[in-house]
Design an enzyme around this catalytic site. Structure first.
Site, PDB file in Angstrom:
ATOM      1  N   ARG A   7      -0.895  -1.370  -6.258  1.00 26.89           N
ATOM      2  CA  ARG A   7      -1.426  -1.587  -7.601  1.00 26.89           C
ATOM      3  C   ARG A   7      -1.032  -0.476  -8.565  1.00 26.89           C
ATOM      4  NH1 ARG A   7      -7.353  -3.066  -5.306  1.00 26.89           N
ATOM      5  NH2 ARG A   7      -6.934  -1.040  -4.374  1.00 26.89           N
ATOM      6  N   HIS A  55      -7.469   2.928  20.731  1.00 31.04           N
ATOM      7  CA  HIS A  55      -6.533   3.869  21.358  1.00 31.04           C
ATOM      8  C   HIS A  55      -6.804   4.057  22.850  1.00 31.04           C
ATOM      9  CE1 HIS A  55      -5.162   4.556  17.415  1.00 31.04           C
ATOM     10  NE2 HIS A  55      -5.856   5.635  17.104  1.00 31.04           N
ATOM     11  N   ALA A  85       1.474   5.478   4.225  1.00 34.09           N
ATOM     12  CA  ALA A  85       2.841   5.118   3.844  1.00 34.09           C
ATOM     13  C   ALA A  85       3.672   6.360   3.576  1.00 34.09           C
ATOM     14  CB  ALA A  85       2.820   4.210   2.620  1.00 34.09           C
ATOM     15  N   TYR A 117       1.821  17.202  34.506  1.00 35.86           N
ATOM     16  CA  TYR A 117       1.735  18.201  35.558  1.00 35.86           C
ATOM     17  C   TYR A 117       0.752  17.774  36.640  1.00 35.86           C
ATOM     18  CZ  TYR A 117      -2.062  20.015  32.526  1.00 35.86           C
ATOM     19  OH  TYR A 117      -3.170  20.158  31.728  1.00 35.86           O
ATOM     20  N   GLY A 144       0.838  -1.196   0.000  1.00 36.10           N
ATOM     21  CA  GLY A 144       0.000   0.000   0.000  1.00 36.10           C
ATOM     22  C   GLY A 144       0.868   1.239   0.000  1.00 36.10           C
ATOM     23  N   LYS A 177      -7.437  20.486  19.738  1.00 37.90           N
ATOM     24  CA  LYS A 177      -6.835  19.183  19.482  1.00 37.90           C
ATOM     25  C   LYS A 177      -6.042  18.787  20.713  1.00 37.90           C
ATOM     26  CE  LYS A 177      -3.530  16.760  16.515  1.00 37.90           C
ATOM     27  NZ  LYS A 177      -2.607  16.856  15.348  1.00 37.90           N
ATOM     28  N   LYS A 190      -4.774  -1.106  12.226  1.00 39.96           N
ATOM     29  CA  LYS A 190      -6.188  -1.113  12.571  1.00 39.96           C
ATOM     30  C   LYS A 190      -6.990  -0.535  11.413  1.00 39.96           C
ATOM     31  CE  LYS A 190      -6.916   3.348  14.838  1.00 39.96           C
ATOM     32  NZ  LYS A 190      -8.040   3.819  14.038  1.00 39.96           N
TER      33      LYS A 190
END
Length: 584
Positions: free
Chosen positions: A137, A332, A109, A475, A103, A433, A240
């Site tokens: 492919r 996760h 990748a 922390y 892949g 995030k 996964k």
């Protein structure tokens, strides 16, 4: 020797002294011939010299232990030290590491795997003899592959002058073969190319499956039958998702084991390679100040929080088939939870650690729908800019009820954690995030200073925070007197900010996990029985959500998520630690 001691590839979490330079991965060489007794006087001094050298330096993997044996494809064990003993007779007949990225034209990748391999090469963590093949492919030449991946390679670790040279040398080791994923003939052609590059050396082969799960089995069948090593080991890294539920996961494992042993399968969850996740067990088991507190007696609740400030954005077709629970929570966050809650393992050996993780999973109370909230982000305008909703994505069905947010309360029925809520929260298109673990401790009994905190005793609660990303940090929130006349208390942080304490850039999780797979270290990879128990926990919940077609609660793009998550926390007398505004 000084060079060896300072090598960042020491795999005891980059802290122990171990030998990881160009010759460091010779652990996989097969003993093909033994010198005769008649030549004892020639080879004995060399053996004794090597034994003396090994007393100072041993190859260590991420658990800090020497790699004493490596599993080969037939399940037998090879002693790497015995193999090195024969090196003086074999001369240049070294082993060769062949890595095939299946892949190779995909985003994972290009953005993660090839850059991680280059970083390992840049730090001299790959063996002297190695070759990398891309397989997919897409029709492509060797030079086109090199041009493609060169755009994502960076010398981010430091700015050494030889970076350009190292990059060119790395790209010279990269080749490409185009083929179908279900074609044994194409994999046979790949095998011929691999043998040509291996040059008659003992062959160790690693296949990284950076492909959709529906073609895992085809690739493993073809690679096993036509392109596996006949002299060294063959290992396969599987990305996964490992199925969609307990049934599909078990079927995938069963099919993989037709061609591979469990020891050859490395199920990767890149979050287990994150620096703060690796440091979790160090923090707990090597600091007396924390280990005695790690139980229901002192901990009120534990929170595992994952949030992204962007939506699916082009990946909606893939995501809609899985949802946030399968994509984040079942793997996760659950993996981090087991590492947090497990009992002290017998040793740092991979099997001892994974045994304890399985015990935690088996002790969990079945997930109830009443302890779960699901949500989905909707379109929102902010600051003159419009943000699309989940179903506005053209790859997502218009009436999709796939959750992009989920929160759950999990309980562990054992003596250490009975009654302590473990809260998970994961979502897309949120206000920030972040990924973090928050440990909220109990109130101080009979607190002498409670009047100084008013009626909100939660503000006086000690909290330990492990920020996994971004800006890695640990922390501890403590109560402290504000300097001055009078008694005024303040909540302050004892803060370990990684970028301030450790100026060297933290290696990417894929670097750590790829090196572990090469070395045969399985501690940070998921075992099949562990996967079975994890799916057994979530499958009934997922089935109930889908059968009853529960509509997710809508929340605006860029918000803190659905209101229902706050009610869920309040139900268990918990306040989410990331909504106080103190950590923004």
């Amino acid at each position: 020797m000084a060079k060896l001691l300072s090598n960042p590839c020491s795999r005891s979490s980059w802290t122990t002294f171990s030998c990881c330079h160009n010759e460091s991965l010779r652990f996989s060489r097969k003993l093909t011939a033994l010198p005769s007794i008649g030549h004892f006087s020639k080879w004995a001094p060399k053996i004794f010299a090597e034994i003396q050298l090994r007393s100072d330096f041993e190859l260590r993997s991420s658990n800090g232990y020497p790699l004493n044996a490596v599993s080969l494809q037939d399940g037998s064990l090879v002693n790497p030290h015995a193999e090195e003993t024969d090196l003086s007779e074999l001369g240049e007949r070294d082993s060769n590491l062949s890595i095939t990225v299946v892949g190779a034209s995909g985003d994972l990748a290009k953005k993660k795997i090839f850059p991680a391999l280059f970083a390992l090469y840049y730090e001299d963590c790959l063996p002297e003899n190695f070759v990398i093949f891309g397989y997919s492919r897409t029709k492509m030449s060797d030079e086109e592959l090199r041009n493609m991946i060169s755009r994502t390679l960076t010398c981010r670790i430091d700015k050494r002058d030889n970076c350009g040279d190292k990059m060119a040398q790395f790209l010279d080791r990269c080749f490409y073969h185009s083929g179908q994923y279900n074609s044994e003939d194409n994999f046979s052609e790949l095998n011929c190319k691999l043998k040509e590059k291996e040059g008659g050396r003992l062959s160790n082969r690693l296949f990284y499956l950076s492909i959709p799960p529906n073609i895992f089995v085809d690739v493993v069948r073809c690679a096993s039958v036509k392109a596996s090593s006949t002299t060294g080991w063959t290992r396969v890294i599987v990305e996964k998702p490992f199925g969609r539920d307990a049934e599909s996961s078990s079927e995938l494992t069963r099919c993989l084991k037709k061609y591979l042993t469990e020891e050859q399968i490395f199920r990767i969850d890149h979050y287990l390679g994150k620096e703060l996740v690796e440091n979790l067990s160090v923090l707990r088991f090597s600091n007396l100040v924390f280990e005695p507190l790690w139980s229901r007696d002192y901990i009120r609740n534990v929170q595992f929080i994952f949030s992204e400030d962007f939506g699916t954005e082009g990946r909606g077709g893939y995501f809609d088939n899985y949802g946030i629970i399968r994509d984040i929570m079942q793997n996760h966050l659950l993996q981090i939870l087991t590492l947090f809650a497990m009992e002290t393992p017998v040793s740092l050996d991979a099997e001892d650690i994974r045994n304890e993780k399985v015990k935690v999973l088996r002790s969990m109370r079945p997930l109830q729908l009443e302890n779960v909230i699901v949500g989905q982000y909707k379109g929102h305008s902010k600051g003159g800019k419009s943000y699309p909703g989940y179903t506005d994505d053209p790859t997502v069905p218009n009436h999709s009820i796939t959750p992009t947010f989920a929160a759950a309360a999990i309980f562990i029925n054992n003596a250490r954690w009975d009654g302590v809520p473990f809260l998970m929260k994961a979502g897309k298109a949120l206000h920030t995030k972040r990924a973090e673990i928050r440990v909220q401790f109990r109130h101080v009994p009979g607190n002498l200073y409670k009047r100084n905190f008013g009626t909100d005793l939660d503000k006086a609660t000690n909290e330990l925070v492990l920020r996994v990303q971004p800006d890695e940090a640990i922390y501890l929130k403590i109560n402290n007197k504000v300097p001055g006349i009078g008694m005024r208390l303040d909540r302050s942080d004892l803060n370990l900010l990684y970028k301030a304490r450790y100026p060297r850039e933290i290696p990417d999780a894929y670097e750590r996990l790829l090196l572990d797979a090469i070395e045969g270290e399985r501690r940070l990879f998921i075992r099949s029985d562990e996967l079975d128990v994890a799916w057994a926990l979530f499958t009934p919940l997922l089935k109930e959500l889908e059968d009853t077609k529960i509509a997710p609660e809508l929340y605006p793009y860029g918000s803190r998520g659905p209101v229902g998550a706050h009610y869920l926390a309040a139900k268990h007398n918990v306040r989410w630690g990331d909504i106080t505004g103190e950590d923004e």
